[in-house]
Design a protein around this motif. Structure first.
Motif, mmCIF file in Angstrom:
data_model
loop_
_atom_site.group_PDB
_atom_site.id
_atom_site.type_symbol
_atom_site.label_atom_id
_atom_site.label_comp_id
_atom_site.label_asym_id
_atom_site.label_seq_id
_atom_site.Cartn_x
_atom_site.Cartn_y
_atom_site.Cartn_z
ATOM 1 N N GLY A 59 33.903 39.838 33.081
ATOM 2 C CA GLY A 59 33.596 38.408 33.106
ATOM 3 C C GLY A 59 33.321 37.915 34.517
ATOM 4 O O GLY A 59 32.408 37.121 34.747
ATOM 5 N N HIS A 60 34.113 38.401 35.486
ATOM 6 C CA HIS A 60 33.911 38.041 36.899
ATOM 7 C C HIS A 60 32.506 38.458 37.343
ATOM 8 O O HIS A 60 31.775 37.673 37.945
ATOM 9 N N GLU A 61 32.126 39.700 37.030
ATOM 10 C CA GLU A 61 30.807 40.190 37.461
ATOM 11 C C GLU A 61 29.688 39.437 36.732
ATOM 12 O O GLU A 61 28.648 39.150 37.324
ATOM 13 N N LEU A 79 29.827 36.353 35.745
ATOM 14 C CA LEU A 79 29.743 35.032 36.373
ATOM 15 C C LEU A 79 28.936 35.067 37.669
ATOM 16 O O LEU A 79 28.312 34.070 38.048
ATOM 17 N N HIS A 80 28.928 36.224 38.354
ATOM 18 C CA HIS A 80 28.116 36.340 39.576
ATOM 19 C C HIS A 80 26.617 36.177 39.300
ATOM 20 O O HIS A 80 25.837 36.010 40.230
ATOM 21 N N ASN A 81 26.188 36.226 38.024
ATOM 22 C CA ASN A 81 24.782 35.930 37.725
ATOM 23 C C ASN A 81 24.438 34.487 38.035
ATOM 24 O O ASN A 81 23.281 34.145 38.248
ATOM 25 N N SER A 91 31.042 32.192 47.038
ATOM 26 C CA SER A 91 30.826 32.673 45.672
ATOM 27 C C SER A 91 32.018 33.457 45.134
ATOM 28 O O SER A 91 32.299 33.414 43.935
ATOM 29 N N GLU A 92 32.757 34.168 45.992
ATOM 30 C CA GLU A 92 33.908 34.926 45.485
ATOM 31 C C GLU A 92 35.022 33.983 45.024
ATOM 32 O O GLU A 92 35.684 34.228 44.028
ATOM 33 N N GLY A 93 35.226 32.908 45.790
ATOM 34 C CA GLY A 93 36.250 31.945 45.401
ATOM 35 C C GLY A 93 35.906 31.255 44.094
ATOM 36 O O GLY A 93 36.763 31.077 43.225
ATOM 37 N N GLY A 115 39.229 34.326 51.414
ATOM 38 C CA GLY A 115 37.936 34.241 50.730
ATOM 39 C C GLY A 115 38.042 34.173 49.220
ATOM 40 O O GLY A 115 37.185 33.584 48.568
ATOM 41 N N TYR A 116 39.047 34.796 48.649
ATOM 42 C CA TYR A 116 39.225 34.764 47.203
ATOM 43 C C TYR A 116 40.285 33.743 46.802
ATOM 44 O O TYR A 116 40.019 32.811 46.068
ATOM 45 N N ASN A 117 41.530 33.934 47.313
ATOM 46 C CA ASN A 117 42.633 33.114 46.819
ATOM 47 C C ASN A 117 42.561 31.677 47.302
ATOM 48 O O ASN A 117 42.677 30.741 46.521
HETATM 49 ZN ZN LIG Z 1 33.208 38.988 42.970
#
Ligand SMILES: [Zn+2]
Length: 653
Positions: free
Chosen positions: A279-281, A283-285, A301-303, A359-361
């Motif tokens: 799902g994460h990948e 969503l990167h679309n 975008s990662e966040g 960058g993520y959390n």
């Molecule tokens: Zn990612």
């Protein structure tokens, strides 16, 4: 009039895309010999300055606007750059290269490695690896791919045609929008396909490109891909491609590319991937491969993917799971030394642990705080607006701010300035709570100078109530009305603010001992066999190097400690040293739990029925460092959990 104005605006927006350079590439790849032979045509009506191409590539012929020219290259930004005569609109080249062999890479190396590699088990030619001529900046492309029989391959883009027979595999891919580059993947794939019809009758072709052993997983991956695409298509806006592929990689990678995800064949087997990483990948679309982060101004975008995928799935599970994830983010932050966490705008990609915490959390928590501040409806409008405005274009944090501000109908400069541009995080302490009649006077201390709406939970005898007063300065004195009967006040008890939490308030988890640079091993009352099993288990779970178990009858050593023994000996030892008793019910063969002593120093205890039960823990236990307690039956975890966190709280006087 209105429609004409709108048409003009659309026309202007379409201009950069129409004028982007175009690459037409015919490529023949033989994974067994690692030979790539290609013909490329680059076109740009505005003129081509030149192109970048890997320096190991052998150019066989080169023409500029139909005239043959000698190829020469200069070094530009560490890469071979081939300048073209001024005003060249069309360059055509034939070239060949022997690609590198597939190395056995671990995950970290696989993420960092950007060489094009070829192997019959799987070839990966990433964008930016110099295997095709790059004009610089975004470009559209068509790829005509040829592979020997038994191999199949793909690149992002619409599948225009495909033929697979005894003479080999041929396919043509078209990426009509401006793209950042071409990623080419090939392997001995079995392809499975199903159709997905989205609202408005839009058709998406879903495919798996799997190694033979993964074939039984294809149907499940297609089904979950459909589910994730429908979810985000509904939330954000139209899925931007006509195809989505899940592609198996021989190395342990995890990449999201436009219209596809490339995941390690070992990773694809893991049971939770379909529900989480897939799902994460996908969503990167939208974020990352649909709207491109402006790499110089920070990768948001990662966040956003973490917030709308990983975190959203925890919300789907329930508030308890979502809160556990927020708490885990703040726990990671608490472990970063003060001053060690940079600003969000400086995060460009995942480099090491601390940068991923930011960058993520942090980024995910910033989107959560933004949604808390402007409300769900405005937040979703902002997402849709960003998608409308920036699809197939670069977007910076400033563009996100503009979209959310437009959606919220008010400026959000202060919010983005303090959360995106400033490094660090605030720390908050409740200093006093004094009740006079129905007025509650609170003293709150802040390190950081942020403007915050702090969730405060007022606890009454028969109910709780949440208020969100605004706190700005270092010392804030607040008066809350209608507070008669309040007994205590808790500060941000559900962890909805990005802040430094006092580590003593965080529930103890096993990892605190597992990763301690120096840790002691205690084996109370152990015979030789148990002692040996304890030492072997400690070797598996501790980062610290141990040579022997300390005298097990001593108490906690004043340093992180791992206590391992059989049930009766451990029970007696806990009692003798005034520590809380074994907390988990005695079913099963072993129990493991984390605690902290009176000085706040962490310890972990393993109590087992016999030394065989200790030996059985060795495989699983290292993977559960994020837990506070576990129960085992042989090698199997039968129950686990995290102690309830303690909120920053103060009693009302
Ligand atoms: Zn990612």
């Amino acid at each position: 009039m209105k429609s004409i104005a709108r048409a003009l605006i659309l026309f202007c927006l379409a201009l950069p895309a129409a004028a982007a350079p175009r690459l037409e590439l015919q490529a023949r790849l033989d994974p067994a010999t690692r030979q790539l032979a290609a013909t490329a045509t680059l076109e740009d009506a505005r003129g081509l300055a030149g192109f970048a191409l890997g320096d190991e590539v052998e150019i066989l012929s080169l023409t500029a606007d139909g005239r043959r020219i000698a190829s020469r290259s200069i070094l530009r930004q560490g890469r071979a750059w081939h300048p073209l005569p001024t005003g060249t609109r069309r360059a055509r080249l034939e070239y060949r290269v022997t690609l590198k062999p597939l190395a056995r890479l671990d995950h970290r190396a696989a993420l960092a490695d950007r060489d094009a590699v070829a192997d019959p088990e799987g070839s990966f030619l990433p964008a930016g690896a110099g295997w095709y001529p790059e004009p610089g900046g975004y470009f559209s492309y068509r790829l005509d791919l040829e592979l020997p029989a038994g191999q199949k391959g793909l690149a992002p883009g619409e599948l225009l045609s495909e033929r697979d027979d005894a003479s080999g595999y041929r396919a043509a891919y078209e990426f009509a929008q401006p793209s950042e580059g071409i990623d080419l993947m090939a392997g001995p794939y079995a392809v499975a396909e199903r159709a997905l019809v989205l609202p408005g009758g839009r058709q998406v072709r879903l495919r798996t490109w799997f190694h033979a052993e993964l074939a039984p997983l294809a149907a499940g991956y297609l089904e979950d891909s459909a589910r994730h695409i429908e979810r985000y298509d509904g939330l954000i806006g139209d899925y931007p491609f006509g195809i989505f592929s899940v592609v198996s990689s021989p190395t342990p990678t995890g990449f999201g590319m436009p219209g596809l995800t490339y995941l390690g064949r070992e990773v694809l087997r893991l049971p939770f991937i379909r529900a989480t990483s897939l799902g994460h990948e996908i969503l990167h679309n939208w974020w990352g491969n649909g709207v491109y982060p402006d790499w110089t101004a920070g990768n948001w975008s990662e966040g956003l993917a973490t917030y709308l995928a990983d975190y959203a799935y925890k919300e789907d599970e329930g508030e308890e799971a979502a809160r556990a994830m927020r708490l885990a983010w703040l726990r990671d932050l608490a472990a970063v030394p003060a001053g060690g966490d940079g600003a969000l705008k400086d995060f460009t990609s995942r480099r090491h642990g601390i940068s991923s915490i930011v960058g993520y959390n942090k980024a995910a928590m910033v989107f959560l705080m933004l949604e808390d501040e402007i409300g769900r409806a405005a937040f979703v409008r902002g997402l849709r607006l960003l998608w409308e405005r920036k699809r197939f274009d670069g977007a910076s944090w400033a563009d996100l701010e503009a979209a959310f501000a437009a959606a919220a109908g008010r400026p959000l400069r202060d919010f983005f300035r303090q959360w995106v541009e400033r490094p660090g995080a605030p720390a908050l302490t409740l200093k006093s709570a004094v009740l006079g009649g129905d007025r509650l006077e609170l003293g709150i201390e802040q390190r950081g100078g942020y403007a915050l709406e702090i969730p405060l939970r007022l606890v009454f005898a028969d109910r709780v109530e949440t208020r969100k007063p605004r706190v700005t300065g270092r010392e804030t004195r607040l008066v809350l009305d209608r507070a008669a009967g309040a007994q205590s006040v808790e500060l941000d008890p559900d962890y909805r603010l990005w802040r430094r939490v006092d580590p003593a308030l965080l529930p103890a988890i096993l990892r605190e001992v597992f990763v301690a640079p120096r840790a002691a091993l205690l084996a109370p009352g152990a015979d030789a066999a148990t002692r040996a099993a304890a030492l072997a288990l400690a070797g598996r779970v501790l980062d610290a190097r141990l040579t022997a178990a300390a005298d097990g009858d001593a108490g906690l050593p004043g340093a992180p400690a791992l206590v391992i023994g059989l049930d009766p000996a451990v029970d007696a030892w806990l009692k003798r040293h005034g520590l809380p008793p074994r907390p988990v019910a005695s079913a099963g063969s072993a129990r493991v739990w984390a605690g902290r002593d009176a000085r706040g120093i962490p310890y972990a205890v393993v109590a087992a029925r016999d030394h065989a039960a200790l030996g059985a823990l060795a495989r699983a236990l290292p993977h559960y460092g994020g837990q506070s307690w576990l129960a085992f039956d042989g090698p199997r975890v039968t129950a686990k959990g995290i102690w309830p966190p303690r909120a920053e709280a103060i009693a009302v006087r």
